[in-house]
Enzyme design. Structure first.
Site, PDB file in Angstrom:
ATOM      1  N   GLU A 187      -6.650   4.880   8.075  1.00  0.00           N
ATOM      2  CA  GLU A 187      -6.401   6.301   7.803  1.00  0.00           C
ATOM      3  C   GLU A 187      -7.637   6.962   7.211  1.00  0.00           C
ATOM      4  O   GLU A 187      -7.894   8.152   7.434  1.00  0.00           O
ATOM      5  CB  GLU A 187      -5.171   6.432   6.881  1.00  0.00           C
ATOM      6  CG  GLU A 187      -3.894   6.094   7.661  1.00  0.00           C
ATOM      7  CD  GLU A 187      -2.753   5.539   6.830  1.00  0.00           C
ATOM      8  OE1 GLU A 187      -2.778   5.669   5.592  1.00  0.00           O
ATOM      9  OE2 GLU A 187      -1.838   4.960   7.442  1.00  0.00           O
ATOM     10  N   GLY A 204       3.145   2.136  10.808  1.00  0.00           N
ATOM     11  CA  GLY A 204       4.190   3.150  10.652  1.00  0.00           C
ATOM     12  C   GLY A 204       4.952   3.463  11.927  1.00  0.00           C
ATOM     13  O   GLY A 204       5.687   4.445  11.983  1.00  0.00           O
ATOM     14  N   LYS A 250       0.029   4.255  -0.150  1.00  0.00           N
ATOM     15  CA  LYS A 250      -0.619   5.416   0.477  1.00  0.00           C
ATOM     16  C   LYS A 250      -0.463   6.652  -0.436  1.00  0.00           C
ATOM     17  O   LYS A 250      -0.439   6.503  -1.650  1.00  0.00           O
ATOM     18  CB  LYS A 250      -0.066   5.634   1.886  1.00  0.00           C
ATOM     19  CG  LYS A 250      -0.128   4.341   2.725  1.00  0.00           C
ATOM     20  CD  LYS A 250       0.136   4.525   4.172  1.00  0.00           C
ATOM     21  CE  LYS A 250      -0.002   3.193   4.897  1.00  0.00           C
ATOM     22  NZ  LYS A 250       0.127   3.316   6.325  1.00  0.00           N
ATOM     23  N   HIS A 290      -9.439   1.460   5.150  1.00  0.00           N
ATOM     24  CA  HIS A 290      -8.143   1.603   5.814  1.00  0.00           C
ATOM     25  C   HIS A 290      -8.323   2.537   7.012  1.00  0.00           C
ATOM     26  O   HIS A 290      -9.095   3.505   6.952  1.00  0.00           O
ATOM     27  CB  HIS A 290      -7.109   2.165   4.832  1.00  0.00           C
ATOM     28  CG  HIS A 290      -5.710   2.065   5.387  1.00  0.00           C
ATOM     29  ND1 HIS A 290      -5.235   2.952   6.317  1.00  0.00           N
ATOM     30  CD2 HIS A 290      -4.733   1.153   5.172  1.00  0.00           C
ATOM     31  CE1 HIS A 290      -3.987   2.595   6.648  1.00  0.00           C
ATOM     32  NE2 HIS A 290      -3.666   1.502   5.961  1.00  0.00           N
ATOM     33  N   ASN A 295       0.870  -1.176   0.000  1.00  0.00           N
ATOM     34  CA  ASN A 295       0.000   0.000   0.000  1.00  0.00           C
ATOM     35  C   ASN A 295       0.907   1.227   0.000  1.00  0.00           C
ATOM     36  O   ASN A 295       1.547   1.515   1.008  1.00  0.00           O
ATOM     37  CB  ASN A 295      -0.893  -0.031   1.252  1.00  0.00           C
ATOM     38  CG  ASN A 295      -1.703   1.241   1.429  1.00  0.00           C
ATOM     39  OD1 ASN A 295      -1.779   2.074   0.531  1.00  0.00           O
ATOM     40  ND2 ASN A 295      -2.308   1.407   2.602  1.00  0.00           N
ATOM     41  N   SER A 301       3.837  -2.266  10.299  1.00  0.00           N
ATOM     42  CA  SER A 301       5.284  -2.410  10.517  1.00  0.00           C
ATOM     43  C   SER A 301       5.851  -3.745  10.036  1.00  0.00           C
ATOM     44  O   SER A 301       6.786  -4.280  10.637  1.00  0.00           O
ATOM     45  CB  SER A 301       5.630  -2.173  11.997  1.00  0.00           C
ATOM     46  OG  SER A 301       5.331  -0.838  12.351  1.00  0.00           O
ATOM     47  N   GLU A 350      -5.098  -4.572  10.783  1.00  0.00           N
ATOM     48  CA  GLU A 350      -4.010  -3.629  11.006  1.00  0.00           C
ATOM     49  C   GLU A 350      -4.235  -2.887  12.321  1.00  0.00           C
ATOM     50  O   GLU A 350      -5.004  -1.899  12.357  1.00  0.00           O
ATOM     51  CB  GLU A 350      -3.930  -2.612   9.858  1.00  0.00           C
ATOM     52  CG  GLU A 350      -3.714  -3.239   8.499  1.00  0.00           C
ATOM     53  CD  GLU A 350      -3.169  -2.249   7.479  1.00  0.00           C
ATOM     54  OE1 GLU A 350      -2.089  -2.510   6.951  1.00  0.00           O
ATOM     55  OE2 GLU A 350      -3.821  -1.215   7.236  1.00  0.00           O
TER      56      GLU A 350
HETATM   57  P1  13P Z   1       3.325   0.279   7.605  1.00  0.00           P
HETATM   58  O1  13P Z   1       3.752  -1.024   6.976  1.00  0.00           O
HETATM   59  O2  13P Z   1       4.094   1.454   7.102  1.00  0.00           O
HETATM   60  O3  13P Z   1       3.296   0.162   9.095  1.00  0.00           O
HETATM   61  O4  13P Z   1       1.815   0.572   7.144  1.00  0.00           O
HETATM   62  C1  13P Z   1       0.866  -0.454   7.249  1.00  0.00           C
HETATM   63  C2  13P Z   1      -0.343  -0.056   6.508  1.00  0.00           C
HETATM   64  O5  13P Z   1      -1.063   0.826   6.891  1.00  0.00           O
HETATM   65  C3  13P Z   1      -0.645  -0.787   5.257  1.00  0.00           C
HETATM   66  O6  13P Z   1      -1.941  -0.569   4.829  1.00  0.00           O
END
Ligand code: 13P
Length: 259
Positions: free
Chosen positions: A95, A169, A10, A93, A8, A208, A163
């Site tokens: 976010e 992150g 983003k 997601h 992803n 992560s 997640e």
């Molecule tokens: P990270 O792998 O950067 O922690 O992000 C995970 C994520 O949100 C994937 O959709």
């Protein structure tokens, strides 16, 4: 169950970075042909990335509207993303749930739209750190499954992305025990919602994931793949994660099936 290694990007990436997609796709095609690899990209890159990937990996989107068309300025329907060449779309997601107030009902409507368009829906769920500390992680994720996964979903139309928000992150990871417990709980919830089909949907872990921890995560029961954010931006890191997957799939699996 074939694991799915999904990236992803983003809100990252412009055309000059498509060489990362090219490198992943070429290497997967040449050295990991039986590994299912998908990278979800900003919509601006999808059509070009599909050409660049040349069938080595699948390309997906990061969100879609629940609507087919109409006066929704700035939105993209699942059908439009399919038309651009996407094979999958992330919905719900954290976010988007956090920054745009997307509710479980909105996420379910988007998952239905993905199915309508013939896209694999990656339906994301996960608890906050406060919810986990309060002992509510399982119930929060169970409720999200019950409300975000439409009843007609099948293993070929949807996967779940678990997640935990505090692991995204942050470099912080749940313990193996916490992942095992949550994935088993998600499996139970899916079976309750979808019956026998619920036993088949893949449950991806995200948060992560890195080359150094991918193999141990992918080896856990009920982990049907990973959803990778930051480490999907660099082909070397993402390929190292993809290489952790075939260990789950001994090469004789197909020949056994053919017998
Ligand atoms: P990270 O792998 O950067 O922690 O992000 C995970 C994520 O949100 C994937 O959709």
């Amino acid at each position: 169950m074939q694991p799915l290694i999904a990236g992803n990007w983003k809100m990252n990436g412009v055309a000059s970075q498509l060489h990362e997609i090219e490198a992943v796709a070429a290497s997967v095609k040449a050295t990991l042909p039986s590994t299912e690899v998908l990278i979800c990209l900003p919509a601006t890159l999808i059509a070009q990335a599909v050409l660049t990937a040349a069938g080595g990996i699948s390309i997906g989107a990061e969100d879609c509207s629940a609507e087919i068309s109409g006066p929704f300025t700035g939105d993209l329907s699942a059908e439009m993303l399919k038309d651009a060449g996407a094979g999958a779309v992330i919905v719900g997601h954290s976010e988007r749930r956090q920054h745009y107030g997307e509710t479980d009902a909105v996420v379910a409507a988007k998952a239905k739209a993905a199915r309508r368009a013939g896209l694999l829906a990656i339906i994301c769920i996960g608890e906050t750190s406060a919810q986990r500390l309060a002992g509510n992680a399982l119930s929060v994720c169970g409720d999200q499954i019950a409300r975000s996964v439409p009843e007609n979903m099948t293993a070929s139309s949807a996967v779940i992305g678990y997640e935990p928000l505090w692991a995204i992150g942050s470099g912080q990871m749940p313990t193996s025990g916490q992942i095992i417990e949550m994935h088993a709980h998600i499996r139970d919830c899916l079976t309750q919602c979808l019956g026998a089909e619920g036993k088949k949907l893949r449950i991806l872990y995200g948060g992560s994931v890195k080359p150094s921890n991918a193999l141990s995560i992918l080896s856990l029961p009920e982990v049907g793949g990973v959803l990778v954010g930051g480490a999907s931006l660099k082909s070397a890191d993402f390929l190292a994660i993809c290489r952790a997957a075939p260990a789950m799939n001994p090469p004789n699996v197909n020949s056994q099936k053919e017998q």
